[in-house]
Design an enzyme around this catalytic site. Structure first.
Site, PDB file in Angstrom:
ATOM      1  N   CYS A 177      -6.192  -3.969   1.134  1.00  0.00           N
ATOM      2  CA  CYS A 177      -4.784  -4.385   1.083  1.00  0.00           C
ATOM      3  C   CYS A 177      -3.814  -3.333   0.540  1.00  0.00           C
ATOM      4  CB  CYS A 177      -4.661  -5.653   0.250  1.00  0.00           C
ATOM      5  SG  CYS A 177      -5.572  -7.066   0.894  1.00  0.00           S
TER       6      CYS A 177
ATOM      7  N   HIS B 252       1.128  -4.266  -3.063  1.00  0.00           N
ATOM      8  CA  HIS B 252      -0.182  -4.897  -3.274  1.00  0.00           C
ATOM      9  C   HIS B 252      -0.089  -6.109  -4.183  1.00  0.00           C
ATOM     10  CE1 HIS B 252      -4.104  -5.525  -5.411  1.00  0.00           C
ATOM     11  NE2 HIS B 252      -4.428  -5.732  -4.157  1.00  0.00           N
TER      12      HIS B 252
END
Length: 488
Positions: free
Chosen positions: A72, A131
């Site tokens: 991610c 993130h």
């Protein structure tokens, strides 16, 4: 020269700049976590995704968009900066914290969002864009800090964590207000919750985005609005009504259930993130696949989470239209990477296979009346320069990506390079229209993998050992993407 004369000299320039700013397109960028291209518009008839499918009718659906890193935070930072990873820090989920959060503002923008902000755009982030679940730097189990992951990119960074109190609690939310952390991992990787869409955080995010679009419509300033939805990231939790859209017994399973031929297990992984949900019905491993019944349960859960997310995207797109913003707004829907639903016996991302690297990516520009499917190979690193071209902005930084704006008008553009590079697990992978070539910097053999997508679309057989001449030819292009990250 008196102040009145100075003002009269600069007034036409100020008016011209104001007009130019107003004419620039807005940008609505919807980031979706772990969204593999399992949508109706990507040819999956089992998934209920009516809102994104309707959007696709007037958008370009890129079927070969690849992320640079299959995790991610690193994937998002590479996309936001337009840069391939060059350090190990750039491969980690906390890449933004390590590389951007503590840097002073200087002559070079940290992300394309900051570059837009410097050029008159009002920038708002809601949810997970970099993130962190809410854009701030703090551990999973701590209270939210005041340190932004992207300190110079945002005019506003927002999230409504609801009853979960913090962004990270909300990210791993269960409908009763608990989360994976508070229950010490003793949870299932799925839940069919009671209640409406606000029973989970993405419903709150959609509501906040709808409210913000109304405010932005009255602001009279070009804007960038990033909206980050959590689902279908683990846990696969969604209101029960989205589960009820599916007949679990009729769901198909992966066409790639076994470890590919001529591949070392080091290229895969033991589904560690999935295993952190300790109350799961079965344990997944490379040695033993889960049962077909449990695989269908998990696919059912993932699809329910996709349908739930799709409904939230629909609310945001409708608000864009209701506020009269749709005609001058670039809209992007982007998955930060794929997710392996038992493909190659893996549950998760974190591999250099097609399943993990390919994600959903749709683009609609103002005036686009009819959508189409584009099968040109593009990289998520290409998004930065493309947006700058579409918004008529220059950038003081050099990106590794190239603008694919021309493909939006002419998908047959002969000048497009048709290559995407990805980095992880001590390897560099290159995707061309026909082949995937991956080279690992490791002792475990084989360290080179080659897949022919014309004959093997699911990458089930590594043919590198039988194709030395082809590999030598492809390596010439592969080398252009080798940043030296693993060979130093």
């Amino acid at each position: 020269m008196n102040s009145k004369k100075i003002f009269s000299l600069f007034l036409p320039l100020a008016i011209a700049c104001s007009v130019q700013a107003q004419q620039r397109p807005n940008v609505l960028f919807i980031c979706v976590d772990d969204l593999r291209p399992d949508l109706g518009c990507y040819g999956n008839p089992e998934v209920h995704s009516p809102n994104i499918d309707a959007f696709a009718e007037k958008a370009v659906v890129f079927r070969k968009q690849y992320v640079t890193v299959p995790t991610c935070g690193a994937s998002r930072i590479s996309m936001l900066t337009g840069r391939y990873p060059r350090t190990k820090a750039a491969l980690s989920n906390d890449a933004a914290e390590k590389l951007l959060a503590n840097l002073p503002r200087n002559g070079k923008p940290e992300t394309f969002i900051e570059n837009m902000r410097r050029n008159g755009y009002y920038t708002v982030g809601i949810g997970k864009i970099s993130h962190s679940a809410d854009g701030y730097v703090y551990p999973y189990t701590a209270s939210r800090s005041n340190q932004l992951e992207l300190p110079n990119s945002w005019d506003e960074m927002l999230m409504d964590p609801g009853k979960w109190k913090t962004g990270w609690n909300a990210f791993f939310a269960y409908a009763d207000g608990s989360n994976r952390q508070s229950r010490k991992g003793n949870v299932k990787p799925y839940e069919a919750g009671q209640g409406e869409d606000d029973a989970y955080p993405d419903g709150l995010t959609a509501t906040l985005a709808v409210q913000k679009l109304k405010e932005l419509s009255a602001k009279g300033q070009p804007f960038f609005l990033g909206v980050g939805f959590f689902k279908p990231h683990l846990p696969f939790n969604a209101p029960k009504k989205y589960w009820d859209m599916y007949d679990e017994s009729k769901l198909s399973l992966t066409p790639s259930p076994d470890i590919p031929e001529n591949v070392n297990a080091a290229s895969l992984h033991p589904s560690a993130e999935f295993a952190s949900y300790k109350a799961g019905d079965e344990r997944a491993s490379l040695k033993d696949p889960v049962s077909d019944a449990y695989a269908r349960k998990l696919r059912h859960a993932y699809y329910a989470a996709v349908s739930y997310m799709d409904a939230q995207v629909g609310k945001v797109l409708e608000a864009l239209k209701q506020n009269g913003l749709d005609e001058n707004t670039i809209v992007i829907i982007w998955g930060d990477h794929g997710w392996q639903l038992g493909d190659d016996r893996v549950w998760g991302k974190h591999t250099l296979f097609e399943w993990s690297l390919r994600s959903a990516f749709l683009v609609r520009t103002p005036g686009m009346e009819k959508g189409f499917i584009c099968d040109r190979v593009i990289s998520s690193a290409d998004i930065y320069p493309t947006l700058m071209q579409l918004c008529n902005l220059s950038s003081p930084v050099k990106t590794d990506g190239n603008s694919f704006a021309g493909l939006l008008a002419s998908p047959d553009d002969a000048t497009w390079r048709d290559v995407a590079y990805s980095y992880f697990r001590q390897g560099v992978s290159m995707r061309t229209p026909r082949y995937r070539l991956t080279k690992y910097f490791r002792e475990a053999q084989p360290a080179v993998e080659l897949y022919d997508h014309e004959t093997d679309p699911f990458e089930n057989k590594n043919i590198a050992a039988t194709q030395p001449a082809l590999i030598a030819e492809l390596m010439k292009t592969w080398e252009k993407g080798n940043t030296g990250l693993f060979s130093k």
